[in-house]
Design a protein around this motif. Sequence first.
Motif, short mmCIF file in Angstrom:
data_model
loop_
_atom_site.label_atom_id
_atom_site.label_comp_id
_atom_site.label_asym_id
_atom_site.label_seq_id
_atom_site.Cartn_x
_atom_site.Cartn_y
_atom_site.Cartn_z
N GLY A 55 0.77 -1.23 0.00
CA GLY A 55 0.00 0.00 0.00
C GLY A 55 0.81 1.29 0.00
N ALA A 56 2.13 1.21 0.17
CA ALA A 56 2.95 2.43 0.20
C ALA A 56 2.87 3.14 -1.15
CB ALA A 56 4.40 2.09 0.52
N SER A 57 2.54 4.43 -1.13
CA SER A 57 2.34 5.15 -2.40
C SER A 57 3.56 5.94 -2.85
CB SER A 57 1.14 6.09 -2.29
OG SER A 57 1.41 7.08 -1.31
N SER A 58 4.55 6.13 -1.95
CA SER A 58 5.74 6.90 -2.33
C SER A 58 6.92 6.49 -1.45
CB SER A 58 5.46 8.40 -2.20
OG SER A 58 6.51 9.13 -2.79
N HIS A 135 11.51 6.72 -5.78
CA HIS A 135 10.28 6.47 -5.03
C HIS A 135 9.48 5.40 -5.77
CE1 HIS A 135 11.33 10.48 -3.47
NE2 HIS A 135 10.82 9.99 -2.36
N TYR A 136 8.76 4.60 -4.98
CA TYR A 136 7.99 3.47 -5.52
C TYR A 136 6.54 3.57 -5.06
CZ TYR A 136 12.55 1.64 -6.58
OH TYR A 136 13.81 1.49 -7.09
N ASP A 137 5.64 3.22 -5.97
CA ASP A 137 4.21 3.22 -5.69
C ASP A 137 3.71 1.78 -5.64
OD1 ASP A 137 1.49 3.50 -5.49
OD2 ASP A 137 1.29 4.86 -7.21
N ASN A 138 3.52 1.27 -4.42
CA ASN A 138 3.03 -0.09 -4.22
C ASN A 138 1.57 -0.06 -3.78
OD1 ASN A 138 3.16 -2.88 -4.13
ND2 ASN A 138 3.94 -2.94 -2.04
N SER A 139 0.86 0.98 -4.21
CA SER A 139 -0.54 1.12 -3.81
C SER A 139 -1.47 0.53 -4.87
CB SER A 139 -0.89 2.60 -3.61
OG SER A 139 -1.00 3.26 -4.87
N LYS A 140 -2.73 0.41 -4.50
CA LYS A 140 -3.73 -0.08 -5.45
C LYS A 140 -4.04 0.95 -6.53
CE LYS A 140 -7.59 1.42 -2.57
NZ LYS A 140 -8.77 1.00 -1.82
N ALA A 148 -0.71 -5.05 -4.86
CA ALA A 148 -0.56 -3.99 -3.86
C ALA A 148 -0.52 -4.52 -2.44
CB ALA A 148 -1.69 -2.97 -4.01
N ALA A 149 -0.85 -5.79 -2.24
CA ALA A 149 -0.85 -6.40 -0.91
C ALA A 149 0.50 -7.04 -0.57
CB ALA A 149 -1.97 -7.44 -0.79
N ALA A 150 1.42 -7.06 -1.53
CA ALA A 150 2.71 -7.73 -1.33
C ALA A 150 3.76 -6.78 -0.77
CB ALA A 150 3.22 -8.30 -2.66
N THR A 151 4.62 -7.30 0.11
CA THR A 151 5.83 -6.58 0.49
C THR A 151 6.84 -6.85 -0.62
OG1 THR A 151 5.39 -6.80 2.84
CG2 THR A 151 7.68 -6.41 2.20
#
Length: 180
Positions: A55-58, A135-140, A148-151
């Motif tokens: 979920g991290a967006s930045s 920066h990385y966007d791991n959000s939905k 988006a649920a993965a580390t």
Amino acid sequence: KIPAGSVIGLQIHYTTTGKEEKNRMQVGFRFPRYVVRQELHHMQVTTRKFEIAPGASSHPVQATRTLPVDATGLAMFSHMHLRGKDMTFIAHLPTGEDENLLSIPNYHYGWQQNYRWQPGTKQFPKGTKIEVIAHYDNSKFNPFNPDAAATVKHGPQTVEEMMFGFFFYTDANEDLNLKV
């Protein structure tokens, strides 16, 4: 320089498609027809020690390398995977001054390209630190994010991530006087 008897290895990233595919890769060498004065060098400003939370967006990832010689900057290249959002290159000069070299505000995995200076126009003194911040966007909300649920950690697969800022330069004081 490629010494006699060397073996050339290529690292290629493939993603399965569910069907048989063909690879038509070729490698060609072109040798200079002039006296070579300087060798091309590069630094990989990178780290493999990061975890991007679900979920991290930045999520920030940073790495720094130091130029071992007085250098003439040639180019930079950015490499991340599907969660890559932006990347910035900063030069921290030994004088204490900082210079933003490159900002890629909307990184896209499919649009990787090199960024070059006009030949001979960008000089860096020995000891200059090249910092790369990504920066990385791991959000939905990232439409390219596979999960988006993965580390997410460093890894070679496209569903994993990489953080590579390549910095290309020559040694400003080198004169090889090499004839090929």
